[in-house]
Design a protein around this motif. Structure first.
Motif, PDB file in Angstrom:
ATOM      1  N   SER A  21       0.845  -1.191   0.000  1.00  0.00           N
ATOM      2  CA  SER A  21       0.000   0.000   0.000  1.00  0.00           C
ATOM      3  C   SER A  21       0.886   1.250   0.000  1.00  0.00           C
ATOM      4  CB  SER A  21      -0.899   0.015   1.241  1.00  0.00           C
ATOM      5  OG  SER A  21      -0.112   0.231   2.403  1.00  0.00           O
ATOM      6  N   PHE A  22       0.306   2.358  -0.381  1.00  0.00           N
ATOM      7  CA  PHE A  22       1.056   3.602  -0.316  1.00  0.00           C
ATOM      8  C   PHE A  22       1.318   4.004   1.129  1.00  0.00           C
ATOM      9  CE2 PHE A  22      -0.084   4.005  -4.765  1.00  0.00           C
ATOM     10  CZ  PHE A  22       1.124   4.419  -5.282  1.00  0.00           C
ATOM     11  N   ALA A  23       0.467   3.585   2.055  1.00  0.00           N
ATOM     12  CA  ALA A  23       0.716   3.845   3.471  1.00  0.00           C
ATOM     13  C   ALA A  23       1.983   3.114   3.912  1.00  0.00           C
ATOM     14  CB  ALA A  23      -0.473   3.411   4.318  1.00  0.00           C
ATOM     15  N   TRP A  24       2.141   1.860   3.473  1.00  0.00           N
ATOM     16  CA  TRP A  24       3.348   1.095   3.798  1.00  0.00           C
ATOM     17  C   TRP A  24       4.571   1.767   3.185  1.00  0.00           C
ATOM     18  CZ3 TRP A  24       7.168  -1.234   0.938  1.00  0.00           C
ATOM     19  CH2 TRP A  24       8.010  -2.112   1.617  1.00  0.00           C
ATOM     20  N   LEU A  25       4.474   2.150   1.909  1.00  0.00           N
ATOM     21  CA  LEU A  25       5.585   2.809   1.232  1.00  0.00           C
ATOM     22  C   LEU A  25       5.951   4.119   1.921  1.00  0.00           C
ATOM     23  CD1 LEU A  25       7.606   3.069  -1.093  1.00  0.00           C
ATOM     24  CD2 LEU A  25       5.753   4.070  -2.455  1.00  0.00           C
ATOM     25  N   SER A  26       4.961   4.903   2.292  1.00  0.00           N
ATOM     26  CA  SER A  26       5.216   6.166   2.989  1.00  0.00           C
ATOM     27  C   SER A  26       5.955   5.933   4.296  1.00  0.00           C
ATOM     28  CB  SER A  26       3.898   6.889   3.274  1.00  0.00           C
ATOM     29  OG  SER A  26       3.254   7.236   2.072  1.00  0.00           O
ATOM     30  N   ASP A  27       5.542   4.916   5.027  1.00  0.00           N
ATOM     31  CA  ASP A  27       6.220   4.588   6.287  1.00  0.00           C
ATOM     32  C   ASP A  27       7.671   4.184   6.054  1.00  0.00           C
ATOM     33  OD1 ASP A  27       6.143   4.317   9.131  1.00  0.00           O
ATOM     34  OD2 ASP A  27       6.104   2.136   8.852  1.00  0.00           O
ATOM     35  N   ARG A  28       7.920   3.385   5.007  1.00  0.00           N
ATOM     36  CA  ARG A  28       9.301   2.980   4.686  1.00  0.00           C
ATOM     37  C   ARG A  28      10.135   4.189   4.283  1.00  0.00           C
ATOM     38  NH1 ARG A  28       6.783  -0.596   6.305  1.00  0.00           N
ATOM     39  NH2 ARG A  28       7.770   0.256   8.138  1.00  0.00           N
ATOM     40  N   LEU A  29       9.558   5.125   3.514  1.00  0.00           N
ATOM     41  CA  LEU A  29      10.291   6.324   3.111  1.00  0.00           C
ATOM     42  C   LEU A  29      10.626   7.193   4.320  1.00  0.00           C
ATOM     43  CD1 LEU A  29       8.394   7.280  -0.164  1.00  0.00           C
ATOM     44  CD2 LEU A  29      10.714   6.350   0.019  1.00  0.00           C
ATOM     45  N   ARG A  30       9.685   7.301   5.266  1.00  0.00           N
ATOM     46  CA  ARG A  30       9.961   8.062   6.496  1.00  0.00           C
ATOM     47  C   ARG A  30      11.099   7.417   7.292  1.00  0.00           C
ATOM     48  NH1 ARG A  30       4.252   8.024   6.768  1.00  0.00           N
ATOM     49  NH2 ARG A  30       3.419  10.047   6.167  1.00  0.00           N
ATOM     50  N   THR A  31      11.046   6.099   7.431  1.00  0.00           N
ATOM     51  CA  THR A  31      12.098   5.393   8.156  1.00  0.00           C
ATOM     52  C   THR A  31      13.439   5.586   7.473  1.00  0.00           C
ATOM     53  OG1 THR A  31      10.524   3.747   8.955  1.00  0.00           O
ATOM     54  CG2 THR A  31      12.853   3.122   8.985  1.00  0.00           C
ATOM     55  N   PHE A  32      13.471   5.448   6.156  1.00  0.00           N
ATOM     56  CA  PHE A  32      14.719   5.632   5.414  1.00  0.00           C
ATOM     57  C   PHE A  32      15.271   7.040   5.622  1.00  0.00           C
ATOM     58  CE2 PHE A  32      17.080   7.006   1.676  1.00  0.00           C
ATOM     59  CZ  PHE A  32      18.025   6.006   1.575  1.00  0.00           C
ATOM     60  N   THR A  33      14.394   8.048   5.569  1.00  0.00           N
ATOM     61  CA  THR A  33      14.837   9.438   5.748  1.00  0.00           C
ATOM     62  C   THR A  33      15.340   9.668   7.172  1.00  0.00           C
ATOM     63  OG1 THR A  33      13.267  10.175   4.070  1.00  0.00           O
ATOM     64  CG2 THR A  33      14.141  11.856   5.528  1.00  0.00           C
ATOM     65  N   ASP A  34      14.693   9.064   8.148  1.00  0.00           N
ATOM     66  CA  ASP A  34      15.169   9.186   9.531  1.00  0.00           C
ATOM     67  C   ASP A  34      16.581   8.607   9.678  1.00  0.00           C
ATOM     68  OD1 ASP A  34      12.792  10.368  10.285  1.00  0.00           O
ATOM     69  OD2 ASP A  34      11.971   8.552  11.216  1.00  0.00           O
ATOM     70  N   LEU A  35      16.827   7.492   9.006  1.00  0.00           N
ATOM     71  CA  LEU A  35      18.131   6.830   9.094  1.00  0.00           C
ATOM     72  C   LEU A  35      19.178   7.473   8.186  1.00  0.00           C
ATOM     73  CD1 LEU A  35      16.893   3.118   9.090  1.00  0.00           C
ATOM     74  CD2 LEU A  35      17.772   4.429  11.050  1.00  0.00           C
ATOM     75  N   ASN A  36      18.728   8.161   7.140  1.00  0.00           N
ATOM     76  CA  ASN A  36      19.626   8.747   6.137  1.00  0.00           C
ATOM     77  C   ASN A  36      19.183  10.166   5.796  1.00  0.00           C
ATOM     78  OD1 ASN A  36      21.153   6.134   5.232  1.00  0.00           O
ATOM     79  ND2 ASN A  36      18.986   5.605   5.255  1.00  0.00           N
ATOM     80  N   PRO A  37      19.312  11.098   6.741  1.00  0.00           N
ATOM     81  CA  PRO A  37      18.784  12.458   6.514  1.00  0.00           C
ATOM     82  C   PRO A  37      19.404  13.175   5.321  1.00  0.00           C
ATOM     83  CG  PRO A  37      20.106  12.367   8.526  1.00  0.00           C
ATOM     84  CD  PRO A  37      19.945  10.960   8.044  1.00  0.00           C
ATOM     85  N   GLU A  38      20.563  12.741   4.881  1.00  0.00           N
ATOM     86  CA  GLU A  38      21.195  13.386   3.731  1.00  0.00           C
ATOM     87  C   GLU A  38      20.406  13.141   2.436  1.00  0.00           C
ATOM     88  OE1 GLU A  38      23.344   9.381   4.191  1.00  0.00           O
ATOM     89  OE2 GLU A  38      22.428  10.857   5.501  1.00  0.00           O
ATOM     90  N   PHE A  39      19.502  12.178   2.450  1.00  0.00           N
ATOM     91  CA  PHE A  39      18.680  11.878   1.276  1.00  0.00           C
ATOM     92  C   PHE A  39      17.271  12.473   1.379  1.00  0.00           C
ATOM     93  CE2 PHE A  39      21.764   8.332   1.248  1.00  0.00           C
ATOM     94  CZ  PHE A  39      22.346   8.589   0.017  1.00  0.00           C
ATOM     95  N   GLU A  40      17.042  13.334   2.341  1.00  0.00           N
ATOM     96  CA  GLU A  40      15.711  13.907   2.555  1.00  0.00           C
ATOM     97  C   GLU A  40      15.157  14.571   1.302  1.00  0.00           C
ATOM     98  OE1 GLU A  40      13.402  17.061   5.491  1.00  0.00           O
ATOM     99  OE2 GLU A  40      15.552  16.820   5.651  1.00  0.00           O
TER     100      GLU A  40
END
Length: 59
Positions: A21-40
């Motif tokens: 779902s897009f909700a799942w994808l959005s959550d994964r993107l948030r997690t990735f950005t939290d772990l890798n803020p340089e890719f925000e």
């Protein structure tokens, strides 16, 4: 082939048969950005592009 295509090819190969779902994808993107803020900025641009895909069809 761009260097980034390697990751896209791996994603398709490993998870291409899955449905998400897009909700799942959005959550994964948030997690990735939290772990890798340089890719925000890149993540924000991708998310915005995905969100607006249908806008061109309405014009």
């Amino acid at each position: 082939m761009y260097y980034t295509d390697r990751g896209i090819e791996e994603l398709e190969g490993r998870r291409g048969e899955e449905e998400v779902s897009f909700a799942w994808l959005s959550d994964r993107l948030r997690t990735f950005t939290d772990l890798n803020p340089e890719f925000e900025t890149a993540v924000d641009r991708l998310a915005t592009w995905l969100a607006r895909l249908d806008d061109d069809e309405d014009e």
